[in-house]
Design a protein around this motif. Structure first.
Motif, short mmCIF file in Angstrom:
data_model
loop_
_atom_site.label_atom_id
_atom_site.label_comp_id
_atom_site.label_asym_id
_atom_site.label_seq_id
_atom_site.Cartn_x
_atom_site.Cartn_y
_atom_site.Cartn_z
N TRP A 20 0.83 -1.20 0.00
CA TRP A 20 0.00 0.00 0.00
C TRP A 20 0.87 1.25 0.00
O TRP A 20 1.96 1.28 0.57
CB TRP A 20 -0.87 0.05 1.24
CG TRP A 20 -1.96 -0.97 1.29
CD1 TRP A 20 -2.48 -1.68 0.23
CD2 TRP A 20 -2.70 -1.39 2.45
NE1 TRP A 20 -3.47 -2.52 0.67
CE2 TRP A 20 -3.63 -2.35 2.02
CE3 TRP A 20 -2.65 -1.02 3.79
CZ2 TRP A 20 -4.51 -2.98 2.90
CZ3 TRP A 20 -3.51 -1.64 4.68
CH2 TRP A 20 -4.44 -2.60 4.23
N GLU B 173 -3.58 4.77 0.74
CA GLU B 173 -4.33 3.52 0.90
C GLU B 173 -4.26 3.03 2.35
O GLU B 173 -5.25 2.52 2.90
CB GLU B 173 -3.77 2.46 -0.04
CG GLU B 173 -4.43 1.09 0.09
CD GLU B 173 -5.85 1.05 -0.47
OE1 GLU B 173 -6.49 -0.01 -0.33
OE2 GLU B 173 -6.32 2.06 -1.03
N CYS C 296 -6.76 5.01 4.32
CA CYS C 296 -8.12 4.58 4.00
C CYS C 296 -8.45 3.25 4.65
O CYS C 296 -9.54 3.06 5.22
CB CYS C 296 -8.31 4.47 2.48
SG CYS C 296 -8.27 6.06 1.61
N GLN C 297 -7.52 2.31 4.58
CA GLN C 297 -7.77 0.98 5.15
C GLN C 297 -7.84 1.02 6.67
O GLN C 297 -8.59 0.25 7.28
CB GLN C 297 -6.68 0.00 4.68
CG GLN C 297 -6.72 -0.32 3.20
CD GLN C 297 -7.97 -1.07 2.78
OE1 GLN C 297 -8.61 -1.74 3.59
NE2 GLN C 297 -8.34 -0.95 1.51
N THR C 298 -7.06 1.89 7.29
CA THR C 298 -7.14 2.03 8.75
C THR C 298 -8.48 2.62 9.15
O THR C 298 -9.08 2.22 10.15
CB THR C 298 -5.99 2.90 9.28
OG1 THR C 298 -4.74 2.42 8.77
CG2 THR C 298 -5.93 2.84 10.80
N ILE D 288 -11.28 2.21 7.45
CA ILE D 288 -12.24 1.11 7.27
C ILE D 288 -12.18 0.15 8.46
O ILE D 288 -13.21 -0.31 8.95
CB ILE D 288 -11.96 0.38 5.94
CG1 ILE D 288 -12.29 1.29 4.75
CG2 ILE D 288 -12.76 -0.93 5.86
CD1 ILE D 288 -11.80 0.78 3.41
N LYS D 289 -10.96 -0.12 8.94
CA LYS D 289 -10.81 -0.99 10.12
C LYS D 289 -11.54 -0.40 11.33
O LYS D 289 -12.03 -1.13 12.18
CB LYS D 289 -9.31 -1.15 10.43
CG LYS D 289 -8.98 -2.08 11.59
CD LYS D 289 -9.09 -3.53 11.17
CE LYS D 289 -8.81 -4.46 12.36
NZ LYS D 289 -7.40 -4.44 12.78
N PRO E 71 -13.72 5.54 4.18
CA PRO E 71 -12.28 5.55 3.85
C PRO E 71 -11.64 6.93 3.88
O PRO E 71 -10.46 7.06 4.21
CB PRO E 71 -12.23 4.97 2.43
CG PRO E 71 -13.49 4.20 2.29
CD PRO E 71 -14.52 4.88 3.14
#
Length: 201
Positions: A152, A156, A159-161, A163-164, A169
């Motif tokens: 990543w 990204e 964004c993924q953190t 979402i977690k 995002p």
């Protein structure tokens, strides 16, 4: 954190889970250990299924903040990673022969200060930093090895953190979102019950 200390922690995590799955009892550490291992520290224990050289996540639970002496934190999070990760069913005793244990010892999270939220990506080093994103009652964490393994970029990763944390995002672009970074020293078994090494990310 020395290699011997890291090896001790990974062996402690495996021994703890083995004992708990066998007897339901929580392990106690009675032997003399180094000062580093009784310092309060954040820690995550990760379990990976290992099959034909391929690893797949089997459980990961941790304590991000330095609130608990390290050995006690490893014992607590090892049991939780094996039995309480909501993404997976509890580990069975038979599975332990095919699981790699990994322990990440964390530095205290540090709030990232920016003038504009678009500056966040420039403050993050992939392969070095882990992230915590916090917005109101939501909080999410990803360890530094995750974006490195998945290739990543910082955007990204943010964004993924998010979402977690159960958030949109792009929540990291909002002024009321707090973002923290931390680093980790990681030790893992090469193969189940095998040699323990410091992980390079």
């Amino acid at each position: 954190m020395t290699k011997n200390e890291g090896t001790f922690l990974v062996k402690l995590a495996r021994k703890t889970v083995t004992e708990y799955l066998k007897t339901g009892k929580i392990l106690q550490v009675h032997e003399e250990i180094s000062h580093n291992l009784i310092e309060k520290s954040g820690v995550f224990v990760t379990l990976n299924s290992f099959n034909k050289g391929t690893k797949r996540l089997r459980g990961c639970i941790g304590l991000p903040y330095p609130t608990t002496p390290l050995t006690r934190a490893v014992i607590e999070t090892a049991v939780s990673a094996a039995t309480q990760d909501p993404r997976f069913p509890p580990v069975t005793p038979q599975e332990l022969e095919t699981i790699i244990f990994e322990v990440s010892v964390l530095t205290p999270p540090e709030l990232i200060i920016v003038e504009k939220t678009l500056e966040y990506p420039s403050k993050i080093k992939i392969g070095q930093d882990g992230l915590i994103i916090e917005n109101r009652y939501h909080k999410g964490l990803l360890l530094p090895q995750v974006p490195a393994e998945l290739n990543w970029q910082p955007e990204e990763f943010l964004c993924q953190t998010a979402i977690k944390a159960g958030l949109q995002p792009d929540v990291w672009l909002m002024k009321d979102t707090k973002i923290y970074k931390f680093q980790a020293i990681i030790f893992e078994e090469i193969i189940p019950k095998g040699e323990i090494v410091q992980k390079k990310i």
